[in-house]
Design an enzyme around this catalytic site. Structure first.
Site, mmCIF file in Angstrom:
data_model
loop_
_atom_site.group_PDB
_atom_site.id
_atom_site.type_symbol
_atom_site.label_atom_id
_atom_site.label_comp_id
_atom_site.label_asym_id
_atom_site.label_seq_id
_atom_site.Cartn_x
_atom_site.Cartn_y
_atom_site.Cartn_z
ATOM 1 N N TYR A 72 35.620 -49.436 -21.475
ATOM 2 C CA TYR A 72 35.495 -50.658 -20.669
ATOM 3 C C TYR A 72 34.593 -50.404 -19.462
ATOM 4 O O TYR A 72 33.662 -51.167 -19.193
ATOM 5 C CB TYR A 72 36.873 -51.125 -20.206
ATOM 6 C CG TYR A 72 36.828 -52.391 -19.377
ATOM 7 C CD1 TYR A 72 36.648 -53.632 -19.981
ATOM 8 C CD2 TYR A 72 36.968 -52.351 -17.984
ATOM 9 C CE1 TYR A 72 36.605 -54.800 -19.234
ATOM 10 C CE2 TYR A 72 36.923 -53.502 -17.230
ATOM 11 C CZ TYR A 72 36.739 -54.725 -17.853
ATOM 12 O OH TYR A 72 36.680 -55.876 -17.102
ATOM 13 N N LYS A 92 30.848 -52.049 -18.689
ATOM 14 C CA LYS A 92 30.579 -52.832 -17.487
ATOM 15 C C LYS A 92 29.483 -52.187 -16.634
ATOM 16 O O LYS A 92 28.686 -52.893 -15.999
ATOM 17 C CB LYS A 92 31.866 -52.993 -16.666
ATOM 18 C CG LYS A 92 32.883 -53.930 -17.299
ATOM 19 C CD LYS A 92 32.348 -55.344 -17.413
ATOM 20 C CE LYS A 92 33.406 -56.331 -17.902
ATOM 21 N NZ LYS A 92 32.887 -57.716 -17.966
#
Length: 237
Positions: free
Chosen positions: A142, A146
């Site tokens: 994750y 990002k």
């Protein structure tokens, strides 16, 4: 200054908590129309809201949405996903790839597809929703996805600025949505986050840091790496 009044907005991931807030708040600030996109769009019972089928991981779906919504002046890349775990060593490679598809390649494909519409109006807006995890890498795939999106947003800003397009990156900690239901600690409400984002856009800001955690994390990037990641040096066995 960038006014949302009279704008035509498209929101990805519109069925989720943050996406739904963007839909309602854009209208509250005077948007003429909002395309509410999702893999399975829902009925909004509002003539100003146009449901759009959009799977950000499917290039054909992205191109079809761009062909349908040629009048978009504000694009909000909000759709995102969490992998099943935070470890880059233990999670399945397929899950890492899937996370990158949704959180990095997806918004990049959407931005590319809608760039002609945003540049055609001379005052378009691209909003990319990142995370504090772009800068503090506690989230495995994750965080990596990002961070990659943050880098892409900065590159897109340089490419789109000469065409009059404002590119705004959004960073925040936990938000009180289903995605963060299992997380401990302070959480922004969707109302607080979206208000901060749209205030920033209307003020012409290129970056929105929505909470103190994010402000402090960005500042810490200028310091020693060991201070940001205590315990990251190998231990002696």
């Amino acid at each position: 200054m960038t006014a949302l009044a009279g704008s035509v907005v498209l929101v990805t991931g519109a069925n989720g908590g943050i996406g739904t807030q963007f839909v309602h708040d854009a209208l509250a600030r005077g948007a003429a129309k909002v395309y509410a996109s999702a893999r399975t769009p829902r009925d909004w019972d509002d003539d100003r809201i146009v449901p759009v089928t959009l799977d950000v991981t499917d290039p054909a779906s992205v191109e079809a949405a761009a062909a349908q919504a040629t009048d978009v002046t504000v694009l909000i890349n909000n759709a995102g996903a969490l992998p099943p775990g935070a470890s880059l060593l233990d999670v399945e490679v397929a899950d890492i790839r899937a996370t990158m598809e949704v959180n990095f390649f997806g918004p990049l494909l959407v931005a590319r597809a809608f760039a002609p519409a945003l540049t055609a109006h001379g005052a378009g807006v691209l909003i990319d929703v990142h995370s504090v995890a772009s800068w503090y890498h506690f989230g495995g795939a994750y965080s990596a996805s990002k961070a990659a999106l943050w880098a892409a947003t900065n590159s897109l800003r340089l490419e789109l600025a000469p065409h009059g397009v404002l590119v705004t990156g959004v960073h925040m900690g936990y938000v009180d949505t289903a995605m963060a239901a299992g997380a401990d600690g302070p959480k922004l409400t969707t109302e607080q986050l979206v208000a901060a984002v749209l205030d920033g856009v209307e003020a012409g800001e290129t970056e929105v840091l929505a909470d103190e955690l994010t402000v402090g994390t960005k500042a810490a990037l200028a310091g020693p790496l060991d201070a940001l990641y205590p315990g990251s040096r190998p231990t002696t066995v």
